[in-house]
Design a protein around this motif. Structure first.
Motif, short mmCIF file in Angstrom:
data_model
loop_
_atom_site.label_atom_id
_atom_site.label_comp_id
_atom_site.label_asym_id
_atom_site.label_seq_id
_atom_site.Cartn_x
_atom_site.Cartn_y
_atom_site.Cartn_z
N HIS A 6 -14.56 17.47 51.02
CA HIS A 6 -13.63 16.39 52.55
C HIS A 6 -13.58 14.92 52.60
CE1 HIS A 6 -15.12 19.64 55.56
NE2 HIS A 6 -16.62 19.39 54.96
N TYR A 7 -12.42 14.84 53.00
CA TYR A 7 -12.24 13.25 52.09
C TYR A 7 -12.02 12.24 53.08
CZ TYR A 7 -9.46 14.63 48.27
OH TYR A 7 -9.16 14.98 46.47
N VAL A 8 -13.13 11.46 53.10
CA VAL A 8 -13.45 9.76 53.23
C VAL A 8 -12.65 8.77 52.96
CG1 VAL A 8 -14.86 8.52 54.14
CG2 VAL A 8 -15.74 10.76 53.55
N GLU A 9 -11.81 8.14 54.16
CA GLU A 9 -10.96 6.44 53.99
C GLU A 9 -11.93 5.52 53.23
OE1 GLU A 9 -7.56 4.82 55.37
OE2 GLU A 9 -7.47 6.61 56.00
N LEU A 10 -12.37 4.74 52.55
CA LEU A 10 -12.56 3.37 53.26
C LEU A 10 -11.70 2.53 53.37
CD1 LEU A 10 -15.23 3.68 50.48
CD2 LEU A 10 -15.39 4.24 52.45
N CYS A 11 -11.16 1.41 54.72
CA CYS A 11 -9.82 0.96 54.69
C CYS A 11 -10.25 -0.37 55.74
CB CYS A 11 -8.91 1.90 55.31
SG CYS A 11 -9.83 2.13 56.92
N VAL B 106 -12.90 8.44 48.75
CA VAL B 106 -13.25 9.28 48.65
C VAL B 106 -14.18 11.08 49.29
CG1 VAL B 106 -15.95 8.86 47.50
CG2 VAL B 106 -14.57 6.96 48.31
N PRO B 107 -13.76 11.95 47.70
CA PRO B 107 -13.99 13.01 48.30
C PRO B 107 -15.37 13.39 48.30
CG PRO B 107 -12.54 12.66 46.69
CD PRO B 107 -12.91 11.67 47.51
N ASP B 108 -16.23 13.95 49.26
CA ASP B 108 -17.97 14.06 49.60
C ASP B 108 -17.87 15.13 47.91
OD1 ASP B 108 -16.73 16.64 51.12
OD2 ASP B 108 -18.09 15.68 52.83
N ALA C 174 -7.86 16.21 52.36
CA ALA C 174 -6.93 14.94 51.46
C ALA C 174 -6.81 13.93 51.80
CB ALA C 174 -5.20 15.93 51.20
N SER C 175 -6.10 13.29 50.97
CA SER C 175 -5.55 11.74 52.08
C SER C 175 -4.98 11.63 52.54
CB SER C 175 -5.42 11.22 50.49
OG SER C 175 -4.43 11.10 49.84
N LEU C 176 -4.00 12.32 52.55
CA LEU C 176 -2.28 12.71 53.07
C LEU C 176 -2.88 14.00 53.77
CD1 LEU C 176 0.71 11.79 50.53
CD2 LEU C 176 -0.40 10.31 52.62
N GLY C 177 -4.01 14.49 54.44
CA GLY C 177 -4.11 15.71 55.16
C GLY C 177 -5.42 14.95 55.94
N ASN C 178 -6.02 16.01 56.45
CA ASN C 178 -7.50 16.10 57.24
C ASN C 178 -8.27 15.68 56.36
OD1 ASN C 178 -6.79 17.61 58.55
ND2 ASN C 178 -7.03 19.48 58.10
N HIS C 179 -8.86 14.15 57.07
CA HIS C 179 -9.78 12.97 56.41
C HIS C 179 -10.33 12.39 57.92
CE1 HIS C 179 -6.16 10.75 56.32
NE2 HIS C 179 -7.15 9.65 56.46
N PHE C 180 -11.21 11.46 58.14
CA PHE C 180 -11.73 10.98 58.52
C PHE C 180 -12.25 9.21 58.07
CE2 PHE C 180 -16.04 11.71 57.70
CZ PHE C 180 -16.30 10.94 56.89
N ALA C 181 -11.75 7.90 58.61
CA ALA C 181 -11.79 6.89 57.83
C ALA C 181 -12.59 6.05 58.25
CB ALA C 181 -10.50 5.58 57.83
N MET C 182 -13.30 4.91 57.46
CA MET C 182 -13.73 4.14 57.95
C MET C 182 -13.84 2.63 57.32
SD MET C 182 -17.67 6.41 57.06
CE MET C 182 -18.25 5.34 56.16
N LEU C 183 -13.72 1.64 58.81
CA LEU C 183 -12.97 0.83 58.64
C LEU C 183 -14.31 0.31 57.69
CD1 LEU C 183 -10.87 -1.11 59.13
CD2 LEU C 183 -12.39 -2.09 61.57
#
Length: 124
Positions: free
Chosen positions: A111-116, A105-107, A63-72
């Motif tokens: 799996h949540y992926v954060e674009l930031c 963005v969930p795949d 989730a966005s407030l849980g397990n995720h990874f982020a891409m700058l």
């Protein structure tokens, strides 16, 4: 001494469907993968790699407030405009308290992926 993150591995149900998402939607480039005895695919993720491992049978907890990874990313508004015509589900752009912008963005496996962006980076 730890030097850097080497790779992120995600367990997925359908490798082909996940490959389409990561390549066509998130624009990651596929890279060669050793010949393992299980399905999967690898992608370049900046200075690290994303490893997809096929055969997932258990639920994903992300989730966005849980397990995720982020891409700058370089231009968050451009990414948001790029997501709209794909009909990809995503959480709308928001600004964090310290000034960074993010889109989640969930795949296909949720799996949540954060674009930031980095804090203080202006958006168009």
């Amino acid at each position: 001494k730890t030097k850097q993150l080497d790779h992120v591995a995600l367990h997925v149900v359908n490798v082909d469907q996940s490959c389409a998402f990561y390549h066509e939607i998130l624009r990651l480039e596929p890279i060669p993968r050793p010949t393992f005895d299980f399905p999967g695919a690898w992608f370049q993720l900046g200075d690290t790699e994303l490893h997809l491992i096929g055969g997932r049978e258990r639920p994903v907890v992300s989730a966005s407030l849980g397990n995720h990874f982020a891409m700058l990313v370089d231009d968050i508004r451009s990414w948001e405009r790029q997501l709209v015509p794909t009909s990809t589900h995503y959480e709308p752009l928001k600004k964090r308290q310290e000034g960074a912008y993010q889109i989640f963005v969930p795949d296909p496996d949720e799996h949540y992926v954060e674009l930031c962006t980095a804090p203080g980076v202006a958006t168009a």
